[in-house]
Design a protein around this motif. Structure first.
Motif, PDB file in Angstrom:
ATOM      1  N   ASP A 156       0.592  -1.221  -0.155  1.00  0.00           N
ATOM      2  CA  ASP A 156       0.159  -0.040   0.177  1.00  0.00           C
ATOM      3  C   ASP A 156       0.915   1.218  -0.099  1.00  0.00           C
ATOM      4  O   ASP A 156       1.761   1.471   0.744  1.00  0.00           O
ATOM      5  CB  ASP A 156      -1.028   0.150   1.342  1.00  0.00           C
ATOM      6  N   GLY A 157       0.524   2.192  -0.740  1.00  0.00           N
ATOM      7  CA  GLY A 157       1.258   3.301  -0.942  1.00  0.00           C
ATOM      8  C   GLY A 157       0.596   4.380  -1.842  1.00  0.00           C
ATOM      9  O   GLY A 157      -0.668   4.141  -2.063  1.00  0.00           O
ATOM     10  N   HIS A 158       1.424   5.414  -2.527  1.00  0.00           N
ATOM     11  CA  HIS A 158       0.775   6.406  -3.206  1.00  0.00           C
ATOM     12  C   HIS A 158       1.676   6.714  -4.288  1.00  0.00           C
ATOM     13  O   HIS A 158       3.069   6.795  -4.254  1.00  0.00           O
ATOM     14  CB  HIS A 158       0.401   7.637  -2.465  1.00  0.00           C
ATOM     15  N   PHE A 159       1.099   6.667  -5.588  1.00  0.00           N
ATOM     16  CA  PHE A 159       2.083   7.549  -6.682  1.00  0.00           C
ATOM     17  C   PHE A 159       1.639   8.680  -6.860  1.00  0.00           C
ATOM     18  O   PHE A 159       0.583   9.255  -6.534  1.00  0.00           O
ATOM     19  CB  PHE A 159       1.361   6.595  -7.929  1.00  0.00           C
ATOM     20  N   LYS A 197      -0.127  14.380   1.093  1.00  0.00           N
ATOM     21  CA  LYS A 197      -1.307  14.904   0.371  1.00  0.00           C
ATOM     22  C   LYS A 197      -0.864  15.896  -0.942  1.00  0.00           C
ATOM     23  O   LYS A 197      -1.476  16.174  -1.752  1.00  0.00           O
ATOM     24  CB  LYS A 197      -2.242  15.335   1.153  1.00  0.00           C
ATOM     25  N   THR A 198       0.180  16.606  -0.500  1.00  0.00           N
ATOM     26  CA  THR A 198       0.393  17.768  -1.186  1.00  0.00           C
ATOM     27  C   THR A 198       2.066  17.731  -1.480  1.00  0.00           C
ATOM     28  O   THR A 198       2.811  17.803  -0.526  1.00  0.00           O
ATOM     29  CB  THR A 198       0.287  19.123  -0.591  1.00  0.00           C
ATOM     30  N   ILE A 199       2.266  17.594  -2.731  1.00  0.00           N
ATOM     31  CA  ILE A 199       3.608  17.714  -3.399  1.00  0.00           C
ATOM     32  C   ILE A 199       3.721  18.843  -4.416  1.00  0.00           C
ATOM     33  O   ILE A 199       2.883  18.508  -5.305  1.00  0.00           O
ATOM     34  CB  ILE A 199       4.288  16.564  -3.516  1.00  0.00           C
ATOM     35  N   ASP A 200       4.280  20.048  -4.303  1.00  0.00           N
ATOM     36  CA  ASP A 200       4.161  21.101  -5.576  1.00  0.00           C
ATOM     37  C   ASP A 200       4.339  20.427  -6.720  1.00  0.00           C
ATOM     38  O   ASP A 200       5.137  19.641  -7.004  1.00  0.00           O
ATOM     39  CB  ASP A 200       5.133  22.291  -5.334  1.00  0.00           C
ATOM     40  N   GLY A 201       3.216  20.620  -7.712  1.00  0.00           N
ATOM     41  CA  GLY A 201       3.672  20.295  -8.965  1.00  0.00           C
ATOM     42  C   GLY A 201       3.129  18.764  -9.381  1.00  0.00           C
ATOM     43  O   GLY A 201       2.733  18.321 -10.476  1.00  0.00           O
ATOM     44  N   LEU A 202       2.657  17.912  -8.271  1.00  0.00           N
ATOM     45  CA  LEU A 202       2.428  16.546  -8.320  1.00  0.00           C
ATOM     46  C   LEU A 202       0.928  16.306  -7.891  1.00  0.00           C
ATOM     47  O   LEU A 202       0.510  16.907  -6.920  1.00  0.00           O
ATOM     48  CB  LEU A 202       3.613  15.716  -7.751  1.00  0.00           C
TER      49      LEU A 202
END
Length: 343
Positions: A52-55, A194-199
């Motif tokens: 489990d993770g996030h792309f 939850k928040t990465i600039d530009g992604l």
């Protein structure tokens, strides 16, 4: 229970036909579910087998991983900031061995990670499905996109993408082939930012739905599966409705001698559960045999949990279908039913 069993023995042919219908529909549902899961594994096992993770892909890519580009500068910053992160790229391509045999694959390169296989420059790890194509450890492979050559140093399990075997290669080799140091995706295992600039962030499941072939394939097959489930529920209701219509006189007599409506419902439920359990057990046995002896190239994958889930759904639908059809039992008036004639 005794009353229900006596009626089954008296009307063997009717209940045999009902059991056969349940068997065939459930077997067809299991086969299609197995094909759906098999195609899902064949299309995206690389993603489905990840923890489990996030792309994360660039927002400008608009849910298309092929258009996503994370610059090498941003990669370094993100990998330094998030130690669990891995940057990766997936590109379709092909290679051929010394005998000239060509093979379409999904080339995958990643930064250092404990999740993905590690390879050195000039080495390759490929999905184990290529063993069936005659590839083996030590084979030397080349590509028109690559000036050097690779040696197969190992095989990975359950690593397919877009119905092609995955080939893991070093980042230097990938850079030469595709003329870029930018990678497409960032993957954070067991972590959520939850928040990465530009992604834009995607869960594993959400990322699967951005693959056009995967979402279209699964939507079509799942619609067929649930359509069969709905049909099975209608058949349960229709079968017991016809049975109950034929037994109006019998129900009238039983009510006249003091048999409660609840007892008649229990008799009907017992018959439904008994016949359905026998039919579903036979279907489960047949589908396991089919899975064991299915051709190697067939994308068929059905876990025991999935089969038990569908079996439970069939029983629940059967229960409600039988109950719905049995509501007429409650309305039966003994004298009126007896005047209509006995069965």
């Amino acid at each position: 229970m005794n009353l229900a069993w006596k009626e089954i023995k008296k009307n063997k042919s009717k209940f045999f036909i009902f059991g056969l219908i349940v068997l065939l529909i459930s077997l067809l549902t299991f086969i299609i579910a197995g094909l759906a899961n098999g195609l899902s594994q064949d299309n995206a096992a690389l993603i489905k087998e990840l923890p489990d993770g996030h792309f994360y892909m660039t927002t400008e890519a608009e849910d298309n991983y092929a258009l996503s580009r994370i610059s090498s500068t941003q990669q370094k910053e993100l990998l330094k900031k998030y130690p669990n992160a891995t940057a990766l790229s997936i590109q379709m391509g092909m290679f051929h061995n010394a005998e000239g045999k060509q093979q379409s694959v999904a080339f995958v390169t990643t930064t250092e990670s404990d999740i993905f296989p590690k390879v050195a420059a000039g080495e390759m790890i490929v999905d184990s499905s290529l063993k069936e194509e005659g590839f083996k450890i030590g084979d030397i492979l080349t590509s028109n996109q690559f000036s050097g050559q690779w040696e197969i140093v190992g095989f990975s399990e359950q690593t397919k993408f877009n119905h092609a075997a995955v080939a893991f290669i070093h980042q230097e080799d990938f850079t030469e082939m595709y003329r870029t140091t930018d990678l497409q995706l960032l993957y954070l295992a067991n972590e959520e930012v939850k928040t990465i600039d530009g992604l834009t962030m995607y869960s594993n499941k959400d990322f699967l739905n951005t693959i056009p072939s995967y979402s279209a394939e699964q939507l079509s097959l799942n619609m067929i599966i649930w359509f069969l489930v709905v049909i099975s529920g209608m058949l349960f209701a229709i079968f017991f409705y016809m049975m109950n219509v034929q037994k109006i006189g019998l129900y009238g007599i039983l009510k006249a001698i003091g048999v409660k409506t609840s007892t008649l419902f229990i008799m009907m439920w017992t018959q439904m559960l008994l016949i359905s359990a026998i039919a579903l057990s036979t279907s489960l046995l047949l589908i396991q045999l089919f899975q064991n002896f299915a051709p190697q190239g067939m994308p068929f994958h059905l876990t025991l949990n999935t089969t038990l889930l569908f079996a439970a759904i069939f029983l629940i639908i059967g229960f409600f279908g039988a109950t719905l059809s049995g509501l007429q039992i409650k309305k039966v008036q003994p004298l009126q039913a007896i005047q209509q004639g006995e069965i």
